[in-house]
Design a protein around this motif. Structure first.
Motif, PDB file in Angstrom:
ATOM      1  N   MET A  95       0.871  -1.211  -0.173  1.00 21.13           N
ATOM      2  CA  MET A  95      -0.071   0.037   0.048  1.00 21.13           C
ATOM      3  C   MET A  95       0.903   1.348  -0.247  1.00 21.13           C
ATOM      4  SD  MET A  95      -2.656   1.009   2.981  1.00 21.13           S
ATOM      5  CE  MET A  95      -3.881  -0.507   2.765  1.00 21.13           C
ATOM      6  N   ARG A  96       0.703   2.155  -0.990  1.00 21.48           N
ATOM      7  CA  ARG A  96       1.323   3.372  -1.012  1.00 21.48           C
ATOM      8  C   ARG A  96       0.640   4.418  -0.288  1.00 21.48           C
ATOM      9  NH1 ARG A  96       4.958   5.232  -5.623  1.00 21.48           N
ATOM     10  NH2 ARG A  96       6.221   3.677  -4.236  1.00 21.48           N
ATOM     11  N   VAL A  97       1.065   5.164   0.865  1.00 17.60           N
ATOM     12  CA  VAL A  97       0.438   6.284   1.478  1.00 17.60           C
ATOM     13  C   VAL A  97       1.259   7.499   1.206  1.00 17.60           C
ATOM     14  CG1 VAL A  97      -0.359   7.305   3.726  1.00 17.60           C
ATOM     15  CG2 VAL A  97      -0.048   4.615   3.346  1.00 17.60           C
ATOM     16  N   LEU A  98       0.290   8.551   0.608  1.00 13.38           N
ATOM     17  CA  LEU A  98       0.675  10.010   0.467  1.00 13.38           C
ATOM     18  C   LEU A  98       0.207  10.854   1.357  1.00 13.38           C
ATOM     19  CD1 LEU A  98      -0.439   9.835  -3.235  1.00 13.38           C
ATOM     20  CD2 LEU A  98       1.963   9.278  -2.269  1.00 13.38           C
ATOM     21  N   TYR A  99       0.983  11.841   1.967  1.00 10.22           N
ATOM     22  CA  TYR A  99       0.731  12.724   2.983  1.00 10.22           C
ATOM     23  C   TYR A  99       0.826  14.094   2.229  1.00 10.22           C
ATOM     24  CZ  TYR A  99       1.888   8.728   5.937  1.00 10.22           C
ATOM     25  OH  TYR A  99       1.661   7.652   6.518  1.00 10.22           O
ATOM     26  N   PHE A 100      -0.151  15.223   2.547  1.00  9.71           N
ATOM     27  CA  PHE A 100      -0.079  16.624   2.140  1.00  9.71           C
ATOM     28  C   PHE A 100      -0.114  17.370   2.871  1.00  9.71           C
ATOM     29  CE2 PHE A 100      -1.388  13.634  -1.365  1.00  9.71           C
ATOM     30  CZ  PHE A 100      -0.573  14.087  -2.296  1.00  9.71           C
ATOM     31  N   ALA A 101       0.443  18.729   2.690  1.00 14.24           N
ATOM     32  CA  ALA A 101       0.124  19.832   3.593  1.00 14.24           C
ATOM     33  C   ALA A 101       0.713  19.356   5.015  1.00 14.24           C
ATOM     34  CB  ALA A 101      -1.431  20.475   3.480  1.00 14.24           C
ATOM     35  N   TRP A 102       0.060  20.081   6.033  1.00 11.81           N
ATOM     36  CA  TRP A 102       0.664  19.876   7.265  1.00 11.81           C
ATOM     37  C   TRP A 102       0.562  18.550   7.745  1.00 11.81           C
ATOM     38  CZ3 TRP A 102      -2.553  17.276  10.626  1.00 11.81           C
ATOM     39  CH2 TRP A 102      -3.866  17.605  10.521  1.00 11.81           C
ATOM     40  N   VAL A 103      -0.120  17.661   7.316  1.00  4.43           N
ATOM     41  CA  VAL A 103       0.141  16.303   7.534  1.00  4.43           C
ATOM     42  C   VAL A 103       1.628  15.766   7.105  1.00  4.43           C
ATOM     43  CG1 VAL A 103      -0.877  13.791   7.270  1.00  4.43           C
ATOM     44  CG2 VAL A 103      -2.513  15.628   7.093  1.00  4.43           C
ATOM     45  N   ARG A 104       1.976  15.970   5.902  1.00  2.62           N
ATOM     46  CA  ARG A 104       3.146  15.861   5.529  1.00  2.62           C
ATOM     47  C   ARG A 104       4.495  16.501   6.456  1.00  2.62           C
ATOM     48  NH1 ARG A 104       3.660  18.127   0.237  1.00  2.62           N
ATOM     49  NH2 ARG A 104       4.389  19.939   1.475  1.00  2.62           N
TER      50      ARG A 104
END
Length: 83
Positions: free
Chosen positions: A1-10
């Motif tokens: 599974m690939r998980v991507l994180y964006f903005a403040w989550v990243r």
């Protein structure tokens, strides 16, 4: 599974994506978020208030009870508002 994180989550997690193999008990977005929160202090910070994080599975916005499977691409991001 690939998980991507964006903005403040990243920002809190410290990287933009990771490939993971969650345990069998991870069956939906909510349980994935709980499991991810155990991976590091940054993950714990990002998922401390799950209601403040939105998710998409395979490019489709979804709710916490949406199932996840091996091979899925899951993205986490803050709520987005228009203006």
């Amino acid at each position: 599974m690939r998980v991507l994180y964006f903005a403040w989550v990243r920002h809190k997690i410290g990287h933009s994506q990771e490939d993971i193999s969650p345990p069998a008990e991870v069956k939906d977005i909510a349980s994935l978020m709980r499991w991810l929160a155990t991976r590091s202090p940054g993950h714990a910070q990002a998922f401390v208030q799950p209601a403040h994080v939105r998710a998409a599975v395979n490019h489709v916005f979804c709710q916490p009870d949406h199932p996840v499977r091996p091979g899925d691409e899951v993205a986490f991001f803050p709520p987005v508002t228009g203006g």
